[in-house]
Scaffold this active site. Structure first.
Site, PDB file in Angstrom:
ATOM      1  N   SER A   6       0.145   7.638 -11.623  1.00 55.43           N
ATOM      2  CA  SER A   6       0.849   6.406 -11.969  1.00 55.43           C
ATOM      3  C   SER A   6      -0.151   5.288 -12.257  1.00 55.43           C
ATOM      4  O   SER A   6      -1.083   5.056 -11.484  1.00 55.43           O
ATOM      5  CB  SER A   6       1.758   5.976 -10.822  1.00 55.43           C
ATOM      6  OG  SER A   6       2.835   6.858 -10.665  1.00 55.43           O
TER       7      SER A   6
ATOM      8  N   HIS B 240       5.111  -0.388 -10.781  1.00 57.66           N
ATOM      9  CA  HIS B 240       5.793   0.237  -9.637  1.00 57.66           C
ATOM     10  C   HIS B 240       4.853   0.566  -8.486  1.00 57.66           C
ATOM     11  O   HIS B 240       5.296   0.819  -7.364  1.00 57.66           O
ATOM     12  CB  HIS B 240       6.582   1.480 -10.080  1.00 57.66           C
ATOM     13  CG  HIS B 240       5.760   2.691 -10.372  1.00 57.66           C
ATOM     14  ND1 HIS B 240       5.629   3.221 -11.632  1.00 57.66           N
ATOM     15  CD2 HIS B 240       5.058   3.505  -9.560  1.00 57.66           C
ATOM     16  CE1 HIS B 240       4.877   4.301 -11.585  1.00 57.66           C
ATOM     17  NE2 HIS B 240       4.511   4.493 -10.337  1.00 57.66           N
TER      18      HIS B 240
END
Length: 271
Positions: free
Chosen positions: A218, A79
């Site tokens: 992330s 992502h």
């Protein structure tokens, strides 16, 4: 599941913050940290395995965390390259051992590989990106790198066995894992949560865990301390909104889920 947009939050946090807003921010973070912040700051210069962890910058200016797993490959979350709809925000720089604007080695990102099914399961709402359950197992990517300057650190070894073998390894480690990344509340230094708990290895190749993470984490590595040394088993993917913390733990995607194209890259580099 929510994926925080790093560039937007970083900009917002530079603005004046009222006392009541700061209190709300701290309340939300405390909820995301399961009630207590157990992270430690890693002192620079980083030693192994921390010097293999670095800051990933994409072309839009957003940042994530990634980990060197071969002399010319790094692993992160898929992502990180999909911040906006219908567009791949390609990687630009990966800086291993990043600390306060300096780094041990700087790599140009020459390509990124992730499973095509991942893009099909993303939902965009304003500045947020939500990962649908169907896409959750595919939030993992490998980057091709070219060393530009600095001294290359040793890559972090990653688990290469079967799901059954991974489960056995996790149980032998008493489900105690480690995570480290460049969280948005101090994104120029590496922080880590050591000895946090892996709560479930799921059949779809993802894990639930209770490591303290924020935006910026992330793609960060989740690893086990094994007799052979630190071994990467997953990357940080997503977390629930703070007000849904009691409903779910954080989500990581195991290296079992690496797409065939990424495994081909590894094979070509001898991994």
């Amino acid at each position: 599941m929510k994926r925080w947009v790093i560039a937007v939050l970083a900009l917002w946090l530079t603005l004046p913050v009222r006392a009541e807003d700061e209190a709300q921010i701290q309340k939300e973070r405390l909820a995301l940290f399961f009630g207590h912040d157990d992270r430690i700051n890693i002192p620079a210069p980083y030693a192994a395995p921390y010097n293999a962890i670095g800051r990933l910058e994409v072309k839009s200016g957003g940042t994530c965390t990634a980990t060197l797993i071969a002399p010319d490959l790094a692993i992160t979350a898929a992502h990180c390259f999909l911040m906006t709809p219908r567009k791949i925000d390609a990687g630009r720089w990966f800086m291993a051992g990043f600390h306060d604007g300096k780094y041990q080695a700087r790599y140009q990102v020459t390509g990124q590989v992730f499973h095509p099914k991942f893009r099909q399961g993303l939902r965009y709402e304003g500045d947020d990106v939500y990962i649908e359950p169907s896409a959750a197992p595919y939030d993992i990517a490998v980057m091709k790198l070219k060393l530009k300057d600095g001294q290359a650190p040793e890559p972090m070894p990653f688990f290469q066995g079967s799901r059954k073998q991974l489960m056995q390894t996790i149980l032998r480690a008493e489900q105690q894992i480690n995570q480290g990344g460049f969280a948005e509340d101090h994104d120029t230094i590496l922080s880590a949560h050591l000895g946090c708990t892996l709560t479930q290895l799921r059949r779809n190749g993802t894990i639930f865990h209770r490591c303290d993470t924020l935006s910026g984490d992330s793609g960060s590595p989740i690893w086990l301390d094994l007799p052979t040394g630190p071994t990467l088993i997953a990357v940080q993917s997503s977390a629930p909104d703070w007000f849904n913390r009691k409903l779910a733990d954080n989500v990581g995607v195991t290296v079992l889920q690496l797409p065939p194209a990424a495994r081909k890259l590894m094979k070509n580099t001898g991994q």
